[in-house]
Write an enzyme that holds these catalytic residues in place. Structure first.
Site, short mmCIF file in Angstrom:
data_model
loop_
_atom_site.label_atom_id
_atom_site.label_comp_id
_atom_site.label_asym_id
_atom_site.label_seq_id
_atom_site.Cartn_x
_atom_site.Cartn_y
_atom_site.Cartn_z
N ALA A 58 -13.41 75.69 8.02
CA ALA A 58 -14.78 75.90 7.52
C ALA A 58 -15.75 75.39 8.57
O ALA A 58 -15.61 74.27 9.05
CB ALA A 58 -14.99 75.16 6.20
N LYS A 61 -21.41 74.13 10.58
CA LYS A 61 -22.66 74.46 11.25
C LYS A 61 -23.24 75.76 10.71
O LYS A 61 -24.30 76.22 11.17
CB LYS A 61 -22.43 74.58 12.76
CG LYS A 61 -22.03 73.26 13.42
CD LYS A 61 -21.83 73.42 14.92
CE LYS A 61 -21.43 72.09 15.55
NZ LYS A 61 -21.21 72.22 17.02
N GLY A 82 -14.91 61.26 5.57
CA GLY A 82 -14.90 60.11 6.47
C GLY A 82 -15.95 60.20 7.55
O GLY A 82 -15.73 59.74 8.67
N HIS A 125 -13.66 51.28 15.60
CA HIS A 125 -12.27 51.58 15.24
C HIS A 125 -11.67 50.33 14.60
O HIS A 125 -12.29 49.26 14.56
CB HIS A 125 -11.47 52.02 16.45
CG HIS A 125 -11.71 53.44 16.85
ND1 HIS A 125 -11.30 54.51 16.07
CD2 HIS A 125 -12.33 53.98 17.93
CE1 HIS A 125 -11.64 55.64 16.66
NE2 HIS A 125 -12.28 55.35 17.79
N ASP A 126 -10.43 50.46 14.17
CA ASP A 126 -9.72 49.40 13.46
C ASP A 126 -9.89 48.03 14.11
O ASP A 126 -10.21 47.04 13.44
CB ASP A 126 -8.24 49.76 13.38
CG ASP A 126 -7.37 48.72 12.72
OD1 ASP A 126 -7.21 47.62 13.30
OD2 ASP A 126 -6.82 48.99 11.65
N TYR A 129 -13.20 46.51 13.50
CA TYR A 129 -13.44 46.19 12.08
C TYR A 129 -12.77 44.88 11.70
O TYR A 129 -13.36 44.04 11.01
CB TYR A 129 -12.93 47.32 11.18
CG TYR A 129 -13.51 48.68 11.52
CD1 TYR A 129 -14.81 48.82 11.98
CD2 TYR A 129 -12.75 49.84 11.40
CE1 TYR A 129 -15.33 50.05 12.30
CE2 TYR A 129 -13.25 51.08 11.72
CZ TYR A 129 -14.54 51.19 12.17
OH TYR A 129 -15.06 52.42 12.49
N ASP A 155 -7.36 50.52 9.40
CA ASP A 155 -7.24 51.96 9.12
C ASP A 155 -6.41 52.25 7.87
O ASP A 155 -6.84 52.99 6.98
CB ASP A 155 -6.61 52.67 10.30
CG ASP A 155 -7.61 53.02 11.39
OD1 ASP A 155 -8.82 52.81 11.16
OD2 ASP A 155 -7.20 53.49 12.45
#
Length: 388
Positions: A58, A61, A82, A125-126, A129, A155
């Site tokens: 899909a 835009k 996400g 990223h992980d 975090y 993650d």
């Protein structure tokens, strides 16, 4: 057992925790439809993270692509996205947009830093975090740098699994009330939550947040650690409870080298750890891994060899449990978890009988998740099936 048979999940696309959460839902029997950009059509999907899923393309835009996603959401039970905070809303695919079409929809969203706050728009990223949540500083050995276990904490553990818990809880509510829910999953929240026990230990004086590698479960205690063997392999020792500790000590025949008699010593006391560690290390390093396996067989001492991935796949217990399986394309991968047993219903004579197992929408004829396809392979079929 397909406990989520009849549940449709729309994955709007993403990397890492979102696809992992969708994989878990597919493993449990949900129909998962993943959307990807048209430019990726024909490329292979991730052979493990995308197992059991259907793939559509899909173009977000274009108005047609957005309308396709909206139409799919209107016929789904759960949506997963996400994107960075605000991106879904700008596309017309935010919670308010989709709840207007489907009031009972569970809208699961996952980010690193959350939907709001000073860092909400920051890339990451992980590793970042778990660093910003204070967790990374707790991991590693004393006097060494922080160590991180790949991207398992942010993650997948604190991200994808927490998202699964959230959307399934919200699905239960939606089916009871007819009102959908927005599930805001942030990886910093989940990583912090995974450290709950240690926060509790700290409050009662059993854990020091300022002393990495000096606590009970972080390599500080000699009875909860890994040790090298005579053949340059490693063995894990986790004899926390007194009975297991005693079995470990007796098996290695090192009772006389403890700082206090076995029946009297409190091995949890940090004052004993510097004395015990070299004793354990010497006893374990004098034997090969195979010798230690044989020595501890049948003994409840909480000792396990540190296996390679190849060895884990051929381990007798792991094979008995079916810990790994190979799909029809020859891809070796972890088996779905958790496992669901089916209740039995009593007959008129009182004899239990099976109620019959459901077949997963994402499973093959053998009951394993269907192999991952190529991106966009199911676009036409799904459109036709749903009458879009």
């Amino acid at each position: 057992m397909a406990v989520l048979k009849g549940v449709r999940v729309l994955d709007l696309g993403g990397i890492g925790p979102g696809p992992f959460a969708a994989m878990m839902l597919a493993d449990m029997g949900a129909e998962v439809i993943r959307l990807d950009p048209p430019k990726t059509a024909g490329q292979p999907m991730n052979p493990v993270l995308d197992r059991g899923k259907r793939s559509m393309t899909a173009d977000f835009k274009s108005e047609a692509g957005i309308e396709l996603a909206r139409s799919l959401a209107a016929k789904s039970d759960i949506v997963i996205e996400g994107f960075r905070p605000g991106a879904a809303e700008r596309l017309g695919l935010g919670p308010d947009d989709l709840h207007a079409l489907n009031p009972a929809l569970v809208y699961g969203r996952i980010t690193g830093y959350g939907q709001d706050g000073p860092k909400s728009q920051k890339a990451g990223h992980d590793l970042g975090y778990i660093a910003s949540s204070g967790l990374l500083n707790q991991l590693g050995r004393a006097d060494g740098p922080p160590q991180f276990p790949a991207n398992l904490i942010g993650d997948f553990g604190g991200g994808g699994m927490l998202l699964v818990v959230g959307v399934l809880g919200a699905l239960t509510s939606a089916r009871t009330t007819g009102i959908g829910t927005v599930v805001d999953t942030a990886m910093i929240d989940g990583a912090n939550l995974l450290y709950s026990m240690m926060h509790g230990f700290s409050e009662i004086g059993m854990w020091r947040h300022d002393a990495r590698g000096r606590n009970l479960l972080d390599s500080g205690a000699p009875f909860y650690d890994v040790y090298p063997t005579a053949d340059d392999r490693y063995v894990s020792v986790a004899c926390i409870e007194p009975a297991f500790f005693a079995e470990f000590v007796r098996t290695l025949d090192i009772e006389d080298r403890l700082p206090e008699p076995l029946g009297e010593i409190n091995h949890w006391q940090p004052k004993h750890w510097p004395v015990m560690r070299p004793v354990f290390a010497e006893a374990l390093a004098s034997r090969t891994l195979a010798e230690l396996e044989e020595l501890f067989t049948g003994r409840d001492a909480c000792v396990e060899p540190v296996l390679t991935m190849a060895e884990a796949k051929t381990d007798a217990h792991n094979q008995y449990r079916g810990l790994f399986y190979t799909d029809e394309a020859g891809i070796e991968q972890p088996a779905p978890a958790p496992r669901f047993g089916q209740a039995t219903a009593p007959t008129s004579t009182g004899t239990p009988t099976s109620t019959g197992a459901a077949t997963s929408d994402g499973a093959d004829s053998a009951g394993q998740p269907r192999r991952a396809s190529v991106i966009g392979a199911d676009t036409d079929a799904v459109i036709a099936e749903l009458g879009l």
